[in-house]
Scaffold this motif. Structure first.
Motif, short mmCIF file in Angstrom:
data_model
loop_
_atom_site.label_atom_id
_atom_site.label_comp_id
_atom_site.label_asym_id
_atom_site.label_seq_id
_atom_site.Cartn_x
_atom_site.Cartn_y
_atom_site.Cartn_z
N GLY A 93 62.11 1.71 47.72
CA GLY A 93 62.53 1.87 49.27
C GLY A 93 63.53 0.83 49.10
O GLY A 93 64.16 0.56 50.30
N SER A 94 63.04 -0.47 48.81
CA SER A 94 64.29 -1.44 48.62
C SER A 94 65.35 -1.78 48.17
O SER A 94 66.52 -2.22 48.80
CB SER A 94 63.38 -3.08 48.89
OG SER A 94 61.90 -3.14 49.28
N LEU A 96 68.97 1.11 47.78
CA LEU A 96 68.56 1.91 47.68
C LEU A 96 69.47 3.23 46.95
O LEU A 96 69.20 4.42 46.18
CB LEU A 96 70.36 2.30 48.53
CG LEU A 96 71.23 3.37 49.38
CD1 LEU A 96 70.14 4.53 49.39
CD2 LEU A 96 72.79 3.20 49.93
N ARG A 99 66.15 4.27 44.95
CA ARG A 99 65.52 4.99 45.06
C ARG A 99 66.30 6.71 45.44
O ARG A 99 65.94 7.90 45.55
CB ARG A 99 65.35 5.25 46.94
CG ARG A 99 65.43 6.49 48.33
CD ARG A 99 65.16 5.44 49.43
NE ARG A 99 65.97 5.66 49.94
CZ ARG A 99 67.35 4.60 50.51
NH1 ARG A 99 65.91 3.12 50.35
NH2 ARG A 99 67.34 4.28 51.55
N GLU A 103 63.99 9.66 43.87
CA GLU A 103 63.76 10.44 44.79
C GLU A 103 63.30 12.15 43.98
O GLU A 103 62.68 12.70 44.65
CB GLU A 103 64.67 10.34 46.28
CG GLU A 103 63.77 9.46 47.29
CD GLU A 103 64.86 9.60 48.57
OE1 GLU A 103 65.79 10.27 48.70
OE2 GLU A 103 63.96 8.66 49.12
N GLU A 150 59.74 5.76 52.58
CA GLU A 150 59.92 6.02 54.33
C GLU A 150 59.41 4.62 54.77
O GLU A 150 60.19 4.78 55.83
CB GLU A 150 59.99 7.74 54.75
CG GLU A 150 59.87 8.70 53.50
CD GLU A 150 61.07 8.56 54.17
OE1 GLU A 150 62.02 8.72 55.05
OE2 GLU A 150 61.68 8.69 52.80
N ARG A 153 62.03 1.94 54.14
CA ARG A 153 63.26 2.15 54.57
C ARG A 153 63.49 2.16 55.78
O ARG A 153 64.96 2.04 56.52
CB ARG A 153 63.05 4.02 54.22
CG ARG A 153 64.08 4.46 52.77
CD ARG A 153 64.58 5.80 52.91
NE ARG A 153 65.28 6.28 53.63
CZ ARG A 153 65.42 7.09 53.57
NH1 ARG A 153 65.08 8.33 53.36
NH2 ARG A 153 66.85 7.86 54.39
#
Length: 266
Positions: A93-94, A96, A99, A103, A150, A153
């Protein structure tokens, strides 16, 4: 308001909460008792019959030989999933790019029903406690991990900017800023994972185990011992209720600040 009146109001409030919690279960049990007594069906014993068989079934040798090992494996698998899910989710989450890269993989594994992967996990871990703990952890990790992503984020930029201003980095930043800010989402994922963990505990014991609640339930069914089988089902339900109550107790203590904010907003 006097002390006596305030105390009486609190007692009435506690009694009303107890009644509201127990009303529906008591009514359902009463309906079950009446219907089972009227039907007299071998496959559908009454609650009183199940309750009578409960102590002899579980409070003798099976308590230490089956119930406690099951709970131990559930706890180990769940805690392993929490560690992996929180650490992995906070990391993903830290960043981008990380992720966006991972994901789709997370969504793929989350979409696969965990029981389907039990035979595959058995091939790598063998039969035994390691397999069962791995199965439980695998089933529990995805809701925790995705909710943690989430939650991270959703951290407000002002919190990040404040941490940067005070040069809070590394482990201190993780435990003082990231985890507290994401903790409501983490606990939401943890609650989802708890019920999944109980399901995976039972399934792993039904596949391959020498002890455990799931093994006993399936053996009772195979031997046509239907009342003991029902006691196992009720025991699993009670474990789920008690585990959820304990989880909510921890959640209230850890998220006291968050629930206070929610109450003020209302």
């Amino acid at each position: 308001m006097s002390y006596a009146a305030d105390r009486s109001r609190r007692i009435r409030g506690i009694l009303m909460r107890i009644v509201s919690v127990l009303a529906v279960p008591v009514v359902l049990i009463a309906i079950w008792q009446v219907a089972a007594h009227s039907a007299q069906h071998i496959y559908w014993p009454s609650p009183s019959t199940i309750l009578g068989a409960f102590p002899d079934t579980w409070f003798t040798g099976r308590l230490t030989g089956d119930v406690l090992p099951s709970l131990g494996r559930l706890l180990a698998g769940y805690l392993l999933a929490v560690v992996i899910g929180v650490l992995g989710g906070a990391l993903v989450g830290s960043f981008l790019r990380l992720r966006l890269l991972l994901e789709p993989v997370f969504e793929l594994f989350r979409a696969v029903p965990p029981p389907v992967l039990v035979p595959i996990i058995m091939l790598f871990t063998g039969i035994g406690t390691n397999m069962q703990v791995t199965v439980i952890a695998f089933g529990c990790v995805w809701p925790i991990l995705i909710n943690t992503v989430e939650g991270v984020r959703g951290i407000e930029s002002t919190q990040i900017d404040t941490a940067n201003s005070y040069r809070i980095t590394g482990a201190r930043r993780f435990f003082r800023v990231v985890v507290p800010a994401a903790s409501p989402k983490i606990f939401a994922g943890g609650r989802q994972a708890l019920s999944i963990g109980i399901i995976m505990m039972v399934i792993s014991e039904m596949f391959a185990s020498t002890n455990g609640i799931g093994l006993n339930v399936i053996e009772f069914q195979r031997l046509f011992q239907l009342t003991p089988m029902w006691t196992g089902i009720i025991l699993l339900g009670l474990i789920g209720v008690l585990a959820n109550a304990l989880f909510r107790l921890v959640e209230r203590r850890v998220l006291r600040w968050y629930m206070g904010m929610q109450a003020q907003e209302r």
